[in-house]
Design a protein around this motif. Sequence first.
Motif, short mmCIF file in Angstrom:
data_model
loop_
_atom_site.label_atom_id
_atom_site.label_comp_id
_atom_site.label_asym_id
_atom_site.label_seq_id
_atom_site.Cartn_x
_atom_site.Cartn_y
_atom_site.Cartn_z
N VAL A 1 41.93 42.91 45.25
CA VAL A 1 43.36 43.17 45.52
C VAL A 1 43.49 44.46 46.33
CG1 VAL A 1 45.59 43.68 44.45
CG2 VAL A 1 44.10 41.93 43.46
N LYS A 2 42.77 45.49 45.91
CA LYS A 2 42.86 46.79 46.62
C LYS A 2 42.42 46.63 48.07
CE LYS A 2 42.06 49.57 42.52
NZ LYS A 2 41.05 50.21 41.70
N SER B 1 42.23 50.04 36.47
CA SER B 1 43.09 48.86 36.30
C SER B 1 43.30 48.58 34.81
CB SER B 1 42.47 47.62 36.93
OG SER B 1 42.28 47.82 38.30
N HIS C 1 36.84 44.56 43.92
CA HIS C 1 38.03 45.32 44.34
C HIS C 1 38.94 44.47 45.25
CE1 HIS C 1 36.29 48.82 42.65
NE2 HIS C 1 35.52 49.17 43.65
N LEU D 1 37.71 44.28 35.63
CA LEU D 1 38.89 45.02 36.07
C LEU D 1 38.37 46.42 36.35
CD1 LEU D 1 41.75 44.05 33.54
CD2 LEU D 1 41.66 43.53 35.98
N ASP D 2 38.84 47.06 37.43
CA ASP D 2 38.36 48.40 37.76
C ASP D 2 38.68 49.40 36.64
OD1 ASP D 2 37.61 47.35 40.20
OD2 ASP D 2 39.46 47.98 41.20
#
Length: 240
Positions: free
Chosen positions: A185-186, A106, A183, A102-103
Motif C-alpha cells: 500500500v505504501k 501498521s 509494503h 503488517l508493518d
Amino acid sequence: MRLDRFLVSSGLGSRKEVKKIIKDKKIFVNEQICLDSSLNIDEYKDKIKHLNDEIVYHKFYYLLLNKPEGYVSSTKKEGKYLPVTELVKEYEFANVFPVGRLDVDSTGVLLMTNNGTLAHQLLSPKYHVDKIYEVEVDFPLKDELIKEFEKGIIIDNELTLPAKLEIISPYKALVTLHEGKFHQVKRMFLKFSYKVISLNRIQFAFLTLNGIKKGEYRMLANEEILKLEELTQHKTLDNN
Ligand code: URA
C-alpha cells in the motif's frame, strides 16, 4: 497420541509440568485417574479431563489479533521490536504465527494460526482473498488515483492486481487488495508521491475487528474456520 503430548499440545503446561499434574492424580481418562504419561489415547474419542475440566483436542488454532503499532509480524524479535506472538503468549505452545505481514507501524486485523497450509493459501493471489486498509496520507487525495489503482501499478517490475480505492475524506481512503507484496500500500501511494501517515487493516477476508481492542485477540469460531477453508477451495482467478 501419548497422553503427555496431548496435554502439552492442549496448552496445559510444559512436558515437565504435565508429568507432575499426571503424578498428582489430576488427569482422568474416561473418568479414571491415569498415572501413565505414556498411555496412548485416542484424542478424538477418549474423554480426557484435568480435574473437572474436559480438554478438547484442537489440531490447529486460529486467533484474530488487533495488532498495535510497534510489533513485528513475526515469531522472533527484530531489532528493538517484539514479535506479535508476545501478544498471544497463551498460545505459544501451539506455535501460532501471523498470516502475512503488517508493518511495524501498521495496525489492525492480523490472523494467527499454526495451520501452515491454510495460511499459505489465504495469502496466495490465486484465491483472491480481499484485504481492506484504511489509509491516511500527507496530501489531499485526487480522484485520478482511483483509476490508477484499478489499472494496476508497477511494483518490483510487476503490475499489481486491480485494487479498489475509495476516497472517504480529503486525506483518507480505503484500499482493497487481493495480494500482499512487501509494503504494497505504501509503495502504491509513493508512486504518486504520497506518503502514508497511518495504515490500519480493517478487514482480512470476511474477518473484522468488531470490538477487539488494540493488542487484544479472540479465537475464531468453528463457522469462521470453515468459511476460511471454503474460500481457499474456490479459486476465483483463472484455472491454475
Ligand atoms: N501495505 C503496506 O504498505 N504496509 C502494510 O503493513 C500492509 C500493506
